[in-house]
Design an enzyme around this catalytic site. Structure first.
Site: not given
Length: 709
Positions: A404, A409, A526
């Protein structure tokens, strides 16, 4: 010969029973007639059911060497009934019809007519419309039954026989009624062909009217249960000739458990379903086909809907077209993984967590549909974090290899590619607005994860039942105090632990090298941060507006209440969004489950992961222990900090025509994004105020590196 002996013995047994019955009546009543002959007629009642009385008719029977007697009238029918009652079927006009019995008509025929002859079943139709016909011969009279199985065909033939010869109607098996109120089982075939004249023919096709369909409409909820499956219902409404199934074994079955994929071709569309057996896979296909036709498919409680493996703890109400969309996204991700895994070594294919980013073209619609234009733009696997001794000071190691996190990125790499395409005046999903680049309105990003992200959205999912989207203060769960807390992944371990004190959020470079366990924020936390700050990250925010997920689709351990709390409800408090810089918000994505989830894998997590971004020819495999490419040189990954910083400096020079950040460190370039940094500090402070804990930061030394472009 054994069959002939059995039939002969059965006939002798019935003859002895008939003789004993005659003797019984002769003992009870003396005959007043003189010298009766050796053989004489006697009365055997043939039952005709009326509302009050049972009448008898005389039939001939001859008994040799037995006294001729006249038995008394029999008050009850020869056919034994379960409840010893006779019911009557009444039409709408009020006229009486034949008597109703509660017994298998085949048993009635065998008892009443022991010499009845059954013919072998004949195949009437083949393929999807496979049917059998059975004929019954009683005293040179033939009766026929046609059905999709031999047992039912035999029952229908027997029902036709007792209806005509005995005037009885059997409700055994609960046959459906036609519009006249008479059971369809006793309706004689429209064809009266003598099948005895066609014994040498292999296939006989009698003319029989098509079965009547139930009046289902897309506006009417369909309840699947009571022995009925989605496939049966689809055949009943549209007919089996319109449904064509194909089965294939999944190329990457789970450990110790095979999975099958069924493909249903229906109304020009193809629906897929995956399960541990073909029956359930077929059920999933049929459910999707019904939902695509606009039917509100409802599953009765306790009925298996064909979704194997681990069930979800909740059953959120999802609109059919959104459920089809979620299943389509999951199917695209799994198919892409299968395609890419052919380019990596066998020991690197093993996965526990799979994440994929899908770009969807809305085409000026306000919703998402399975037949929309969509494509996988990024895919990653992985479940581990970096080992502390390999912490990199030049940004060449990937700290967090969870799928995840890597997927974000990969999305950043995709956006850099789209910036370059826009600058070169090629086709791009970006546009310029208010001095910054943004994702075009007709495009949206969607995240698929095959299991709930670690942390707050997963930790409570297996334990709670029901969709209780409550505020934490009103939650009566004994462990409610830990809900919403920030949690961290730990080095050389699986799972997450909460941050109990601010001191635990302090990590130092020399402390980690000395043996302090490296801690990394959980994926749920996050994702929550990215849901406010955007997926573009700090560096891209210099010339790009925030980009958010429009939906998050989760496989195993899906919980609407826990996932929503972890992703956005923790920050949906008064005053937070109003303090954010322009363009930033607390995003509320759609949270969708999938119909079929992958089985839980109890094997050890792989030490490898791979990533792929749109435009890459092959996926890149990295080691999770040191966060670098799995080669002899331990090269840096294309999604590590160092590589992304190089992309930023290259694009910044071309877009801004400035060398402002030449020679600057990675940390300085990030701090220069004032609006992004302000929004980040706001949500960190908000977590503290709400009592969720402190955000754990890596040592500052790992961001103090420069690169040469």
């Amino acid at each position: 010969s054994s069959g002939i002996n059995a039939e002969y013995g059965h006939k002798e047994q019935m003859a002895r029973k008939l003789k004993r019955r005659v003797r019984q009546y002769s003992d009870d009543e003396e005959n007043e007639d003189s010298s009766p002959p050796a053989s004489k007629r006697y009365k055997i009642p043939k039952i005709k059911h009326d509302q009050e009385t049972l009448e008898s008719e005389t039939v001939d029977a001859t008994v040799e060497d037995e006294p001729a007697v006249v038995p008394p009238p029999i008050v009850k029918p020869l056919v034994s009934l379960k409840d010893e009652k006779v019911k009557f079927w009444t039409e709408k006009t009020g006229s009486r019809v034949q008597g109703l019995v509660h017994k298998n008509p085949v048993s009635i025929v065998n008892e009443k007519y022991p010499c009845a002859e059954w013919s072998d079943s004949k195949v009437v139709e083949k393929g999807a419309n496979l049917k059998f016909t059975v004929s019954l011969r009683v005293n040179d009279e033939y009766f026929y039954g046609t059905a999709t199985n031999k047992k039912e065909a035999k029952r229908l033939a027997a029902a036709s026989c007792i209806s005509k010869r005995l005037g009885l109607v059997s409700d055994f098996g609960k046959p459906s009624q036609d519009k006249d109120g008479v059971p369809a089982a006793v309706n004689p075939p429209a064809d009266s062909t003598d099948y005895s004249q066609q014994q040498n023919e292999n296939v006989v096709t009698p003319k029989k009217p098509l079965p009547k369909k139930k009046a289902h409409t897309p506006q009417t909820p369909i309840s699947i249960g009571e022995g009925q499956s989605g496939g049966m219902l689809l055949n009943e409404i549209y007919g089996p000739t319109n449904c064509h199934y194909e089965f294939v074994e999944s190329p990457h079955p789970g450990k110790g458990q095979l999975t099958f994929t069924a493909k249903l071709t229906f109304c020009g569309n193809v629906f897929e379903g995956t399960s541990t057996n073909k029956k359930k896979a077929k059920q999933v296909c049929a459910m999707k086909a019904l939902a695509a036709q606009g039917y509100d498919v409802v599953l009765d409680e306790g009925i298996d809907p064909g979704t194997p493996q681990t069930p979800t703890t909740e059953a959120p109400t999802i609109k059919p077209h959104l459920q089809l969309f979620a299943d389509k996204v999951a199917s695209l991700a799994q198919n892409k993984f299968t395609e890419l895994s052919a380019h990596v070594e066998e020991h690197q294919k093993k996965k526990k967590v799979l994440a994929a980013a899908i770009l969807y073209n809305n085409v000026n619609e306000d919703t998402f549909r399975a037949d929309g234009d969509m494509e996988v733009i990024a895919l990653t696997t992985g479940t581990k974090v970096l080992c502390g001794e390999y912490l990199s000071a030049d940004g060449k190691a990937i700290n967090d290899s969870h799928a995840e996190i890597q997927i974000r990125r990969c999305i950043i790499r995709f956006l850099y590619g789209q910036l370059q395409a826009f600058r070169d005046k090629r086709c791009s999903v970006l546009e310029m607005k208010d001095g910054k680049y943004k994702l075009k309105d007709e495009f949206s990003l969607h995240l698929y994860i095959n299991t709930a992200p670690c942390g707050d959205s997963r930790i409570f999912s297996p334990k709670q039942e029901g969709d209780q989207a409550q505020v934490i203060d009103n939650d009566n769960h004994p462990n409610r105090i830990n809900r919403g807390q920030l949690r961290t992944k730990i080095e050389s371990g699986e799972g997450t632990i909460p941050i109990l004190s601010p001191n635990e959020a302090l990590l130092t470079w020399d402390g980690i090298l000395a043996g302090q366990r490296l801690r990394t924020m959980s994926c749920s936390d996050k994702l929550c941060r990215s849901n406010v700050l955007g997926l573009q990250g700090t560096l891209l925010s210099h010339f790009m507006s925030p980009v958010y997920y429009s939906s998050i689709i989760v496989g195993r351990l899906f919980s609407q209440s826990h996932l929503s709390r972890a992703i956005y409800r923790r920050l949906q408090v008064e005053g937070v969004e109003s303090q954010l810089p322009p363009g930033y918000k607390v995003n509320v994505p759609l949270l969708l489950p999938v119909t079929v989830v992958e089985p839980r894998s109890v094997s050890k997590a792989s030490g490898f992961c791979f990533n792929w971004t749109y435009g890459d020819t092959v996926p890149e495999a990295t080691r999770t222990v040191d966060g670098k490419i799995n080669d002899n040189n331990a090269s840096q990954s294309r999604i590590c900090k160092n590589s992304l910083f190089k992309l930023f400096l290259t694009e910044y020079k071309k877009l801004k025509e400035s060398d402002e950040f030449d020679g600057k460190t990675y940390c300085e370039a990030k701090n220069a994004a004032k609006e992004y940094t302000a929004a980040k500090m706001l949500i960190m402070d908000q977590f503290k105020k709400l009592g969720y804990g402190c955000w754990v930061k890596k040592p500052v030394e790992q961001n103090m590196f420069t690169v040469n472009t």
